[in-house]
Structure formats: C-alpha cells, structure tokens
Design an enzyme around this catalytic site. Structure first.
Site, PDB file in Angstrom:
ATOM      1  N   LYS A 133     -31.410   3.416 -19.332  1.00 18.38           N
ATOM      2  CA  LYS A 133     -30.318   4.332 -19.018  1.00 18.38           C
ATOM      3  C   LYS A 133     -30.284   5.481 -20.032  1.00 18.38           C
ATOM      4  O   LYS A 133     -30.223   6.631 -19.663  1.00 18.38           O
ATOM      5  CB  LYS A 133     -28.966   3.600 -19.031  1.00 18.38           C
ATOM      6  CG  LYS A 133     -28.943   2.314 -18.210  1.00 18.38           C
ATOM      7  CD  LYS A 133     -28.472   2.519 -16.782  1.00 18.38           C
ATOM      8  CE  LYS A 133     -28.790   1.352 -15.857  1.00 18.38           C
ATOM      9  NZ  LYS A 133     -28.191   0.075 -16.209  1.00 18.38           N
ATOM     10  N   ASP A 161     -22.143  -5.235 -23.982  1.00 20.06           N
ATOM     11  CA  ASP A 161     -23.192  -4.683 -23.126  1.00 20.06           C
ATOM     12  C   ASP A 161     -23.043  -3.163 -23.192  1.00 20.06           C
ATOM     13  O   ASP A 161     -22.111  -2.603 -22.625  1.00 20.06           O
ATOM     14  CB  ASP A 161     -22.998  -5.200 -21.698  1.00 20.06           C
ATOM     15  CG  ASP A 161     -24.052  -4.652 -20.725  1.00 20.06           C
ATOM     16  OD1 ASP A 161     -24.868  -3.799 -21.124  1.00 20.06           O
ATOM     17  OD2 ASP A 161     -24.035  -5.091 -19.556  1.00 20.06           O
ATOM     18  N   TRP A 163     -21.037  -5.544 -13.644  1.00 17.10           N
ATOM     19  CA  TRP A 163     -21.853  -6.042 -14.762  1.00 17.10           C
ATOM     20  C   TRP A 163     -21.145  -7.124 -15.536  1.00 17.10           C
ATOM     21  O   TRP A 163     -21.744  -8.145 -15.891  1.00 17.10           O
ATOM     22  CB  TRP A 163     -22.305  -4.886 -15.656  1.00 17.10           C
ATOM     23  CG  TRP A 163     -23.166  -3.920 -14.900  1.00 17.10           C
ATOM     24  CD1 TRP A 163     -22.881  -2.623 -14.599  1.00 17.10           C
ATOM     25  CD2 TRP A 163     -24.447  -4.202 -14.290  1.00 17.10           C
ATOM     26  NE1 TRP A 163     -23.908  -2.077 -13.851  1.00 17.10           N
ATOM     27  CE2 TRP A 163     -24.876  -3.019 -13.653  1.00 17.10           C
ATOM     28  CE3 TRP A 163     -25.260  -5.327 -14.219  1.00 17.10           C
ATOM     29  CZ2 TRP A 163     -26.082  -2.931 -12.951  1.00 17.10           C
ATOM     30  CZ3 TRP A 163     -26.460  -5.247 -13.524  1.00 17.10           C
ATOM     31  CH2 TRP A 163     -26.862  -4.067 -12.898  1.00 17.10           C
TER      32      TRP A 163
END
Ligand code: PLP
Length: 356
Positions: A192, A168, A100
């Site tokens: 999530k 993030d 990511w």
C-alpha cells in the site's frame, strides 16, 4: 496523463520503478540480476540491512523494537500475532472498525478469548469508536490504524489503554508521525505505502515475546526471525529491495513528517472539494476520515456509473470503491502527487457542473 488512485497494490515513486527495473537487469553493476543472486550474499545482506536501518531511523525506534521482513502479507499476521502473544486462557482485546479488523478477530479466536473493546459496526463502519473498554488483563489491544475499505482512520491513537498496543498499519504506515515506540507490535503489508506485494513489515517489542505456553512452528515464531535477522529461509528478495528503495526515497524527501504534511494537504484539498459539491457525499464522520483512502458516493446509480466511465477515460485509475461498499474511493498514498489530487477535484467539479 494517468492518475493512479489504486488502493493496493498502488502507486510508488517513479524513480523506485526505474531503479528496481535497473536492478533486475544489472544489480549494482555486478552483471547479475537482483533476482539471480543468493540471499546470503554480502550484496543482498547489505540491502536487507539498509532496509532494516531505514525503518529504525524513519520510525525512531528504540533498541527493544525489532524490525522484521516476513512473507505472507498482513493476513498472515492476523494469526501469527495471537499465536505468539495470546495464551489459550487469556483475553485479547480487539476493535472492530471494518473488514480488516473483523478478519483479525476471526483468527485471534483460534488462539484464545477475544473481547471487543470497541466497534463501529452499528454506524456501518463510518466512524471510529472513541470509548474503549479494555480488560486490564488483556494480552494486548488490537487496532487497524487506517481502515482501507471503510475510509476511516484513528486520529487519536489509544496509547494509554493499559495493555500493549498492536496495530495493523498496512495502509497508513510511514504516512504520519506516530509514537512508534509506544506500540507493542506494528505490522503492514508493503504493497500500500512502502513497496511491492510479497513482503510484510513487522516491528515488535521483543519484551512481549516468549510468554505463551504453546509450541509455535519455527517459521511462525518471531523470536526465530529476530535471531536469524529475517533469514530463516529465503526472504522475498525483490520485494525487500523495492521496499528499501521506497524507504530511501522517503528519507530523501524529508522523512515521515514531510509525508504527513503532504498527505494532510492532499486530503484537506480533496475533502474540501467533496464537501463543496452537493452531488457527492462522504459517508464517513468528518472527525474520523482517512487521509489515505477517501470514500465517497453519488446517490444515483446511473450518475455513479457515468462518473466512473468518464473518470476512466480521463485517466483516473482505481477510484471504484471496494466491492463490499460500492461508490468511489480515492487512495492518496505517499507517492501520489498533489497534482493528481487536484486533477481529480477539478474533474469532480466539472462533472458536478455538467449535472446542473
Ligand atoms: C490490504 C490490507 C490487509 C491485507 O494485506 P495482505 O498483504 O493482502 O494480506 C490487511 N489490513 C489492512 C488494513 C489492509 O489495508
């Protein structure tokens, strides 16, 4: 009995599914579905306002921090952040802790210079870099607070890097108490830990905006979203509704500090079991293990397959590791019960015992 360890989209509280289903059929006894009312109706505006104020309350945000609900997933933020915060001639500081972070770095390079403040590439992303080199002139420092694929998590947030901190938090948002006001920008895809796919939470300190020289397309300019209260165009109404329900649940359960306690209890139990069974191995450095996504392996391909097949037939969903790393991954988000973790550890113990 099903135990859902999916990494995302992932488990949500059962009552959220029930309430969301009901709203699809008959929203607040209006005789209309949440899917067929206008987004500029007072009914939907109340949903959006409640979601926004729950975020503010649960994160204890100050007045500089604005809450936005945007389209495009966390992936859109990889480019929207540098577009809004980074000038062409400026440096942005990034940490590389896996898939990511690497994706975020690739997009930032389109807008300015990127320096790597710290990387765990040389440990195959099994650690978090503890020594950072951040240029004092950097526009911001970017971290991925929880690396969903590698199974690592920042347990010491680098608040004092001297430049605004951008994070993030897609896979650990609302899972633990942090000093959220010390972040310049926080973003997370909802799917999530806070809702359904389709909406993205952005918390931004408005003092950071309006400092770049480039022209920003209207829909990508955070200032427009602040002014229009996340309603420049039709927002993802259903995804926002599900996020609001999840946030209501979170507050009723005791808020972020209660989630932190439960998540620590689940993860400690899981890792204690993992470390007690020689058949399994956790590749991540102990100090950097994620409390959300536990990555583990069996060092024999045939046994690994056997474990996966048996796990599936016992009702354990989503424990296959990400295709890029293999092995297994147990994602233990807020809505996953301690009982599900206990069921998994019992199953691991039985499986290990059957292998002698
Ligand atoms: C899942 C994930 C993303 C990507 O989110 P999308 O909403 O699919 O764009 C980004 N960062 C992290 C840490 C993630 O876990």
């Amino acid at each position: 009995m099903i135990h859902n360890f999916n990494s995302g989209p992932s488990i949500l509280p059962k009552q959220v599914f029930e309430q969301a289903s009901q709203a699809v059929l008959n929203f607040n006894n209006s005789g209309l579905s949440i899917l067929e009312i206008g987004h500029r109706t007072p009914q939907f505006e109340a949903v959006l306002e409640e979601a926004r104020s729950l975020v503010k309350e649960l994160m204890q945000l100050d007045d500089d921090h604005e809450v936005l609900f945007l389209h495009g997933g966390a992936t859109t933020q990889f480019m929207q952040i540098p577009m809004n915060l980074l000038n062409d001639n400026q440096i942005a500081s990034y940490t590389d802790t896996g898939t990511w972070g690497s994706k975020a770095i690739k997009e930032a390079k389109l807008f300015g210079h990127v320096e790597i403040a710290g990387s765990s590439k040389d440990t195959n992303y099994t650690t978090i870099p503890h020594q950072l080199n951040v240029s004092p002139t950097a526009a911001y420092l970017h971290i991925t607070t929880n690396e969903t694929i590698a199974g690592t998590q920042w347990h010491n947030i680098p608040y004092d890097a001297g430049v605004p901190l951008v994070a993030d938090m897609s896979s650990d948002i609302f899972s633990r108490v942090l000093d959220f006001n010390r972040f310049g920008l926080i973003y997370a895809g909802a799917q999530k830990n806070m809702g359904a796919a389709g909406v993205n939470l952005v918390v931004v300190n408005q003092q950071l905006l309006g400092k770049v020289n480039r022209n920003i397309p209207s829909i990508l300019d955070y200032r427009n979203h602040i002014r229009e209260k996340s309603m420049i165009n039709t927002p993802p109404v259903f995804a926002i509704y599900v996020a609001m329900l999840t946030l209501r649940w979170l507050k009723a359960e005791g808020g972020v500090s209660e989630m932190e306690k439960r998540n620590a209890k689940k993860a400690n139990h899981f890792y204690d079991t993992l470390d007690s069974l020689p058949l399994f191995r956790g590749p991540v450095a102990k100090a950097d293990r994620s409390l959300m996504n536990a990555v583990f392996v069996i060092d024999d391909a045939a046994t690994e397959k056997e474990f996966l097949d048996q796990a599936k037939s016992e009702g354990f969903y989503g424990i296959k590791g990400h295709r890029s790393v293999g092995g297994f991954r147990a994602s233990m988000y807020n809505a996953l019960s301690y009982e599900s973790v206990e069921a998994l550890t019992q199953f691991m113990q039985q499986f290990a015992a059957s292998k002698g």
